[in-house]
Design an enzyme around this catalytic site. Sequence first.
Site, PDB file in Angstrom:
ATOM      1  N   LYS A 143       0.839  -1.209   0.000  1.00  0.00           N
ATOM      2  CA  LYS A 143       0.000   0.000   0.000  1.00  0.00           C
ATOM      3  C   LYS A 143       0.866   1.247   0.000  1.00  0.00           C
ATOM      4  O   LYS A 143       0.647   2.181  -0.776  1.00  0.00           O
ATOM      5  CB  LYS A 143      -0.908   0.010   1.240  1.00  0.00           C
ATOM      6  N   ASN A 144       1.860   1.263   0.886  1.00  0.00           N
ATOM      7  CA  ASN A 144       2.649   2.491   1.047  1.00  0.00           C
ATOM      8  C   ASN A 144       3.548   2.773  -0.148  1.00  0.00           C
ATOM      9  O   ASN A 144       4.092   3.862  -0.270  1.00  0.00           O
ATOM     10  CB  ASN A 144       3.470   2.423   2.339  1.00  0.00           C
ATOM     11  N   CYS A 188      -4.815   8.125   9.512  1.00  0.00           N
ATOM     12  CA  CYS A 188      -5.035   7.591  10.852  1.00  0.00           C
ATOM     13  C   CYS A 188      -4.607   8.553  11.938  1.00  0.00           C
ATOM     14  O   CYS A 188      -3.627   9.277  11.792  1.00  0.00           O
ATOM     15  CB  CYS A 188      -4.267   6.289  10.994  1.00  0.00           C
ATOM     16  N   ARG A 211       0.719  14.724  12.853  1.00  0.00           N
ATOM     17  CA  ARG A 211       1.249  14.372  11.535  1.00  0.00           C
ATOM     18  C   ARG A 211       1.388  15.646  10.707  1.00  0.00           C
ATOM     19  O   ARG A 211       0.680  15.855   9.724  1.00  0.00           O
ATOM     20  CB  ARG A 211       0.356  13.342  10.846  1.00  0.00           C
ATOM     21  N   ASP A 249       4.887   0.962  11.812  1.00  0.00           N
ATOM     22  CA  ASP A 249       3.638   0.338  11.369  1.00  0.00           C
ATOM     23  C   ASP A 249       3.504  -1.112  11.840  1.00  0.00           C
ATOM     24  O   ASP A 249       2.398  -1.662  11.813  1.00  0.00           O
ATOM     25  CB  ASP A 249       3.541   0.379   9.833  1.00  0.00           C
ATOM     26  N   ARG A 253      -8.411  -0.057   5.084  1.00  0.00           N
ATOM     27  CA  ARG A 253      -7.518   0.898   4.412  1.00  0.00           C
ATOM     28  C   ARG A 253      -6.171   0.269   4.090  1.00  0.00           C
ATOM     29  O   ARG A 253      -5.452   0.766   3.218  1.00  0.00           O
ATOM     30  CB  ARG A 253      -7.298   2.142   5.292  1.00  0.00           C
TER      31      ARG A 253
HETATM   32  C1  UD1 Z   1       5.121   7.122   7.928  1.00  0.00           C
HETATM   33  C2  UD1 Z   1       6.248   6.110   8.073  1.00  0.00           C
HETATM   34  C3  UD1 Z   1       6.303   5.282   6.822  1.00  0.00           C
HETATM   35  C4  UD1 Z   1       4.935   4.656   6.585  1.00  0.00           C
HETATM   36  C5  UD1 Z   1       3.842   5.718   6.565  1.00  0.00           C
HETATM   37  C6  UD1 Z   1       2.454   5.130   6.450  1.00  0.00           C
HETATM   38  C7  UD1 Z   1       8.405   6.427   9.184  1.00  0.00           C
HETATM   39  C8  UD1 Z   1       9.616   7.249   9.314  1.00  0.00           C
HETATM   40  N1  UD1 Z   1       7.499   6.826   8.262  1.00  0.00           N
HETATM   41  O1  UD1 Z   1       5.385   7.919   6.795  1.00  0.00           O
HETATM   42  O2  UD1 Z   1       7.299   4.274   6.916  1.00  0.00           O
HETATM   43  O3  UD1 Z   1       4.957   4.005   5.358  1.00  0.00           O
HETATM   44  O4  UD1 Z   1       3.893   6.470   7.775  1.00  0.00           O
HETATM   45  O5  UD1 Z   1       2.047   4.540   7.612  1.00  0.00           O
HETATM   46  O6  UD1 Z   1       8.257   5.442   9.859  1.00  0.00           O
HETATM   47  N2  UD1 Z   1       7.032  14.840  10.444  1.00  0.00           N
HETATM   48  C9  UD1 Z   1       7.093  16.190  10.722  1.00  0.00           C
HETATM   49  N3  UD1 Z   1       6.876  17.066   9.695  1.00  0.00           N
HETATM   50  C10 UD1 Z   1       6.624  16.657   8.422  1.00  0.00           C
HETATM   51  C11 UD1 Z   1       6.563  15.281   8.162  1.00  0.00           C
HETATM   52  C12 UD1 Z   1       6.763  14.398   9.206  1.00  0.00           C
HETATM   53  O7  UD1 Z   1       7.316  16.601  11.841  1.00  0.00           O
HETATM   54  O8  UD1 Z   1       6.460  17.501   7.536  1.00  0.00           O
HETATM   55  C13 UD1 Z   1       7.231  13.874  11.551  1.00  0.00           C
HETATM   56  C14 UD1 Z   1       5.941  13.127  11.890  1.00  0.00           C
HETATM   57  O9  UD1 Z   1       5.194  13.813  12.830  1.00  0.00           O
HETATM   58  C15 UD1 Z   1       6.445  11.820  12.427  1.00  0.00           C
HETATM   59  C16 UD1 Z   1       7.687  11.573  11.587  1.00  0.00           C
HETATM   60  O10 UD1 Z   1       8.097  12.851  11.109  1.00  0.00           O
HETATM   61  O11 UD1 Z   1       6.835  11.923  13.761  1.00  0.00           O
HETATM   62  C17 UD1 Z   1       7.451  10.552  10.471  1.00  0.00           C
HETATM   63  O12 UD1 Z   1       6.946  11.191   9.409  1.00  0.00           O
HETATM   64  P1  UD1 Z   1       6.946  10.693   7.894  1.00  0.00           P
HETATM   65  O13 UD1 Z   1       7.996   9.703   7.599  1.00  0.00           O
HETATM   66  O14 UD1 Z   1       6.874  11.906   7.076  1.00  0.00           O
HETATM   67  O15 UD1 Z   1       5.545  10.020   7.911  1.00  0.00           O
HETATM   68  P2  UD1 Z   1       4.811   9.409   6.729  1.00  0.00           P
HETATM   69  O16 UD1 Z   1       5.272   9.926   5.430  1.00  0.00           O
HETATM   70  O17 UD1 Z   1       3.373   9.438   7.090  1.00  0.00           O
END
Ligand code: UD1
Length: 416
Positions: free
Chosen positions: A22-23, A116, A121, A305, A397
């Site tokens: 999915k990701n 979620c 986020r 995850d 999802r």
């Molecule tokens: C995250 C997971 C990814 C997973 C996806 C879906 C990690 C590092 N990332 O990706 O492996 O595939 O969820 O479940 O495990 N953050 C900020 N500012 C930003 C973006 C992120 O502060 O602009 C912080 C977030 O709050 C969080 C961390 O960075 O604590 C991880 O963020 P990110 O890797 O960007 O999250 P996703 O892309 O959602």
Amino acid sequence: MNCFALSGGRRLLGEITVQGSKNSALPLIAACLLNKGKCVIHDCPDLSDVRAAVDILNCLGCDASFSDGTVICNSSFADKHIIPEYLMHKMRSSVIFLGSMISTLKKAILSYPGGCEIGARPIDIHIESLKKLGVDILECENHLTCITNGIIPERIVLPFPSVGATENIMLVAAVSNGQTIIENAAKEPEIVDLQGFLNSMGADITGAETGRIIINGVGTLRDTEYKVIPDRIAAATFMCAALATDGEIVLNNVRCDHLDAVTNALRKSGAKIQENKSWMSIKRGKYFSGIGSLETEVYPAFPTDAQPALTACLAVADGKTVLREKIFTDRFRHVPYMNNMGADIKVFGDTAEINGVSELKGDMLLAHELRGGAALVIAGLCAKGQSTVGNINFIDRGYESLEKTFRSLGADIQRI
Ligand code: UD1
């Protein structure tokens, strides 16, 4: 509202094929905009998030469809630059469309993404990075308006190796005039897959496994056909379910190298894991115990995850495990339900102390997010008696018919 009704206590036995990731599929679907032509993506999982991503492509003027695991998109006539709020709210990954819309349409209007509830986020790293690349961004109430007259290649040092921000920068810079470098980039397998997909269209991107990504912008991209990598989180979920129920399963369509942190953690619990190029088998060994301490971290460390599924599994192992969640702040919402089932898990801030118990008992459970929901299903499968898991729209999802997969392994689980 649908829920799962399950009767626990059966060992999971048999063989399954793991869905496509999915990701990985979601950013690839967003990238379909970039070539202004045809993309065919195989092995996309049949999930509500994938269908929402295809809906977004169609909203933007593409001709996109999804059937039998294949997304086909013709983006030649994409000309709309607004993603409606209801689609943005369906999933977190909607924010990945930002990069491809700016690249292709030079303009994007969208609201903040949904997804979620697992803690803060923010998307500040995405926004700051895009600004550095020459995108003007106006944040107004719940909306972002992004406009560019052309991407200015840059060297961007990320303050955190955000997966989503790395993807957005790759999407913006792939079609541009010059070289963009991302330092402290995310290294997740899904980033490597996006690099592979973009390069299959003729992009010139290297370094996705290294944390330093070099993007030499190209003028145009061509049509492509591509296959998504296997879903490492779904695989980890089934591995934990097998151990929790004292089962023995074979997983086909896995990339064992993507699962090293998970297999290392589970081997510490005593699991016997056999690995081959594209399949693995897993069962309990002579003992099944807690694993000491473990932290979730960015790849190649243990993935956030997979933490909820691991929590469910170790809740019934002998002894203690201390799990620290370092990526998301609110990722233990499954724990109170597990404790009601008889588990002994204490949460202190970002840390859960799991003291394994010999047995869980069935209960009425409620999913609050995707991976925590799947973890509750695992808890129900190894518990004595009946459980129900509500809010399974969260689970849908991320898992293709989770109940059918578990049923094929002998579980007593129905969608009602
Ligand atoms: C995250 C997971 C990814 C997973 C996806 C879906 C990690 C590092 N990332 O990706 O492996 O595939 O969820 O479940 O495990 N953050 C900020 N500012 C930003 C973006 C992120 O502060 O602009 C912080 C977030 O709050 C969080 C961390 O960075 O604590 C991880 O963020 P990110 O890797 O960007 O999250 P996703 O892309 O959602």
